[in-house]
Design an enzyme around this catalytic site. Structure first.
Site, PDB file in Angstrom:
ATOM      1  N   CYS A  28       0.796  -1.237   0.000  1.00  0.00           N
ATOM      2  CA  CYS A  28       0.000   0.000   0.000  1.00  0.00           C
ATOM      3  C   CYS A  28       0.824   1.281   0.000  1.00  0.00           C
ATOM      4  O   CYS A  28       0.797   2.025  -0.982  1.00  0.00           O
ATOM      5  CB  CYS A  28      -0.929  -0.013   1.209  1.00  0.00           C
ATOM      6  SG  CYS A  28      -2.088  -1.386   1.187  1.00  0.00           S
TER       7      CYS A  28
HETATM    8  N1  LIG Z   1      -2.619  -6.157   1.857  1.00  0.00           N
HETATM    9  C1  LIG Z   1      -3.096  -5.101   2.466  1.00  0.00           C
HETATM   10  O1  LIG Z   1      -2.740  -4.811   3.591  1.00  0.00           O
HETATM   11  C2  LIG Z   1      -4.142  -4.220   1.811  1.00  0.00           C
HETATM   12  C3  LIG Z   1      -4.862  -3.330   2.616  1.00  0.00           C
HETATM   13  C4  LIG Z   1      -5.829  -2.540   2.026  1.00  0.00           C
HETATM   14  C5  LIG Z   1      -6.032  -2.595   0.660  1.00  0.00           C
HETATM   15  N2  LIG Z   1      -5.296  -3.448  -0.116  1.00  0.00           N
HETATM   16  C6  LIG Z   1      -5.566  -3.483  -1.552  1.00  0.00           C
HETATM   17  O2  LIG Z   1      -6.363  -4.634  -1.828  1.00  0.00           O
HETATM   18  C7  LIG Z   1      -6.036  -5.183  -3.104  1.00  0.00           C
HETATM   19  C8  LIG Z   1      -5.616  -6.634  -2.978  1.00  0.00           C
HETATM   20  O3  LIG Z   1      -4.447  -6.693  -2.183  1.00  0.00           O
HETATM   21  P1  LIG Z   1      -3.942  -8.021  -1.483  1.00  0.00           P
HETATM   22  O4  LIG Z   1      -2.855  -7.604  -0.551  1.00  0.00           O
HETATM   23  O5  LIG Z   1      -5.092  -8.803  -0.950  1.00  0.00           O
HETATM   24  O6  LIG Z   1      -3.327  -8.790  -2.738  1.00  0.00           O
HETATM   25  P2  LIG Z   1      -2.814 -10.317  -2.787  1.00  0.00           P
HETATM   26  O7  LIG Z   1      -1.745 -10.353  -3.799  1.00  0.00           O
HETATM   27  O8  LIG Z   1      -2.527 -10.792  -1.389  1.00  0.00           O
HETATM   28  O9  LIG Z   1      -4.072 -11.121  -3.298  1.00  0.00           O
HETATM   29  C9  LIG Z   1      -4.620 -10.945  -4.563  1.00  0.00           C
HETATM   30  C10 LIG Z   1      -5.238 -12.261  -5.006  1.00  0.00           C
HETATM   31  O10 LIG Z   1      -5.852 -12.029  -6.272  1.00  0.00           O
HETATM   32  C11 LIG Z   1      -5.610 -13.151  -7.092  1.00  0.00           C
HETATM   33  N3  LIG Z   1      -5.745 -12.732  -8.488  1.00  0.00           N
HETATM   34  C12 LIG Z   1      -4.948 -11.928  -9.214  1.00  0.00           C
HETATM   35  N4  LIG Z   1      -5.424 -11.768 -10.448  1.00  0.00           N
HETATM   36  C13 LIG Z   1      -6.573 -12.488 -10.522  1.00  0.00           C
HETATM   37  C14 LIG Z   1      -7.500 -12.724 -11.531  1.00  0.00           C
HETATM   38  N5  LIG Z   1      -7.373 -12.175 -12.754  1.00  0.00           N
HETATM   39  N6  LIG Z   1      -8.525 -13.530 -11.257  1.00  0.00           N
HETATM   40  C15 LIG Z   1      -8.663 -14.082 -10.037  1.00  0.00           C
HETATM   41  N7  LIG Z   1      -7.809 -13.891  -9.017  1.00  0.00           N
HETATM   42  C16 LIG Z   1      -6.778 -13.095  -9.274  1.00  0.00           C
HETATM   43  C17 LIG Z   1      -4.213 -13.582  -6.728  1.00  0.00           C
HETATM   44  O11 LIG Z   1      -3.953 -14.917  -7.094  1.00  0.00           O
HETATM   45  C18 LIG Z   1      -4.216 -13.376  -5.206  1.00  0.00           C
HETATM   46  O12 LIG Z   1      -4.665 -14.534  -4.523  1.00  0.00           O
HETATM   47  C19 LIG Z   1      -4.956  -4.256  -3.660  1.00  0.00           C
HETATM   48  O13 LIG Z   1      -5.541  -3.256  -4.429  1.00  0.00           O
HETATM   49  C20 LIG Z   1      -4.352  -3.635  -2.415  1.00  0.00           C
HETATM   50  O14 LIG Z   1      -3.768  -2.375  -2.682  1.00  0.00           O
HETATM   51  C21 LIG Z   1      -4.374  -4.276   0.448  1.00  0.00           C
END
Ligand SMILES: NC(=O)c1ccc[n+]([C@@H]2O[C@H](COP(=O)([O-])OP(=O)(O)OC[C@H]3O[C@@H](n4cnc5c(N)ncnc54)[C@H](O)[C@@H]3O)[C@@H](O)[C@H]2O)c1
Length: 448
Positions: A285
């Site tokens: 983030c």
């Molecule tokens: N990690 C954090 O602390 C956090 C906090 C707030 C917001 N966010 C936001 O949330 C979003 C997700 O972050 P995250 O940390 O959970 O990511 P992550 O990488 O942990 O998880 C994303 C998941 O999406 C899957 N994926 C990717 N492309 C795909 C597709 N085309 N079809 C199906 N599945 C697909 C991946 O395999 C993975 O399991 C981002 O925009 C991030 O900025 C993250």
């Protein structure tokens, strides 16, 4: 007459979906089962929704279906119970199961390109899959962090190309995830949630959905406002962290202890908020999201100077840590080239198992590049690839500590006994003030 009938049908459809949401008979699909998506899916299953997770990773789908956890903030026994006990949660890679969902929540990555511009390929790919199978009466919510305008300018046209209309046939909303991995006090349930949409009806349906599991839901007037809230929150952190990082570099030059200054400043009962310096910023983030806003601002011929400056200062911190380590070694007659350095903590922050964008990895890389013999210990990250080499976390023993010319604390995991670390290290550089309250030998422990 026909408008009237149409309005009535639309209202009935929205009321129908809200009714299903309220009695928990609505089926919930969660796309992207990562740090955000899996805890979210479990939270919904725990209150009685049937949740189907979608992920392109077959390994993640198999793990969820076996009730096997892979995310730190998820409790193993809760996942196990939701999947295998109550059969409320399952996962799939089959997009054709999307029409079976009443609500579809999208939590896919939003990285940057190499040129620090938004990379929306995951949002676009998933939205295209949803659009292909969109049916009337579905609520689609985006949770991924992104620039103001994504929901309206990117997702809405893709979904409406199906022939269905937002706010009438389906409902599109944006609600940013605010999860703070590793935070024991605030989880998905007790963290206030912001919701915005392009159409009033879509916002109402989304509010009804989020109110099922979140204690306080905050409505804003548009999807852009909700998107701006999230990028502002992360920009606020990036800028304030940069400010204390800059102060740390100045205090170093002036021979002042930045931690003493910040502790004393923090005693002011109003008008100040505590932020701490460190080896840089990491995770999915803080280093990335402000650049989403920076990029969007350019469309309005606007330079977000705070964002650029904060990025510049925070990215400089690993170099500063390296310089400070070199100075310490040289004060003891050692050069980096022949020194052994043990790094404590590879995760980007305390108590998480996530090393994405971690400044520790950058410091480790810089140390290795300058010829130091590097090793690391991180109780949550057993392996790490550095310059094509596989490194394994070494055990934290009196021997591994004592053998290092320099021990470098980069992440202050709470499972580490810092008294033990001070006791057995020869020289210690602490970039997180993890050794607070522990007295070392004169000149042994240096703070950032
Ligand atoms: N990690 C954090 O602390 C956090 C906090 C707030 C917001 N966010 C936001 O949330 C979003 C997700 O972050 P995250 O940390 O959970 O990511 P992550 O990488 O942990 O998880 C994303 C998941 O999406 C899957 N994926 C990717 N492309 C795909 C597709 N085309 N079809 C199906 N599945 C697909 C991946 O395999 C993975 O399991 C981002 O925009 C991030 O900025 C993250």
């Amino acid at each position: 007459m026909s408008t009237c009938t149409n309005t009535g049908t639309v209202a009935t459809q929205a009321a129908g979906l809200m009714g299903k949401i309220k009695d928990r008979s609505a089926r919930v699909g969660v796309v992207g089962l990562g740090y955000v998506g899996l805890p979210f899916a479990l939270e919904k299953a725990k209150v009685g929704f049937h949740v189907l997770g979608f992920d392109r990773s077959a390994a993640r789908v198999a793990s969820v279906n076996a009730g096997t956890n892979y995310i730190g903030d998820v409790r193993d026994e809760e996942l196990h119970a939701a999947v295998l006990g109550e059969s409320l949660l399952a996962a799939t890679g089959d997009w054709d199961r999307l029409p079976g969902q009443d609500v579809i929540v999208i939590c896919v990555p939003t990285p940057l390109t190499r040129n620090l511009t938004p990379d929306l390929q995951y949002i676009e790919a998933v939205t295209a899959e949803v659009a292909r199978r969109l049916r009337p009466g579905q609520l689609i919510c985006l949770e991924s962090t992104t620039y103001p305008g994504t929901t309206q300018e990117v997702m809405k046209p893709l979904l409406e190309a199906s022939g269905l209309k937002d706010g009438q046939d389906f409902y599109l909303a944006f609600s940013p995830e605010r999860v703070d991995p590793g935070n024991k006090r605030y989880s998905t349930r007790n963290t206030n949630k912001v919701v915005g949409a392009c159409e009033p009806a879509s916002r109402e349906v989304a509010l009804a959905f989020y109110r099922q599991t979140i204690l306080e839901v905050v409505a804003v007037s548009s999807s852009q406002a909700a998107e701006m809230v999230k990028v502002f929150e992360n920009t606020f952190r990036a800028v304030n962290i940069a400010l204390v990082n800059e102060l740390a570099m100045l205090c170093d030059r002036m021979g002042l202890d930045v931690w003493e200054v910040l502790d004393a400043a923090g005693t002011k009962p109003f008008g100040i908020m505590s932020f701490y310096p460190g080896p840089g910023v990491g995770g999915h983030c803080i280093p990335l999201d402000p650049h989403y806003l920076e990029w969007k601002a350019r469309e309005f011929n606007f330079n977000t100077r705070f964002i650029a400056l904060a990025g510049e200062i925070n990215r400089r911190m690993p170099e500063f840590v390296l310089e400070k380590a070199m100075r310490m070694l040289s004060d003891h007659g050692l050069g980096l080239r022949c020194a052994s350095v043990l790094v404590l903590g590879l995760a980007y922050k305390r108590d998480v198992d996530d090393a994405r964008e971690s400044p520790s990895a950058e410091v480790l890389h810089l140390l290795a590049q300058r010829g130091a013999a590097v090793s690391y210990h991180d109780p949550l990250i057993p392996r790490h690839r550095e310059d094509g080499r596989e490194l394994e976390s070494v055990p934290l023993t009196a021997r591994t500590l004592g053998e290092a010319d320099l021990v470098l604390i980069l992440t202050d995991h709470s499972a580490v006994d810092y008294r033990f670390v001070v006791e057995h290290s020869r020289l210690l550089l602490d970039t997180r003030f993890a050794t607070r309250g522990v007295t070392g030998r004169p000149g042994q422990v240096v703070l950032l």
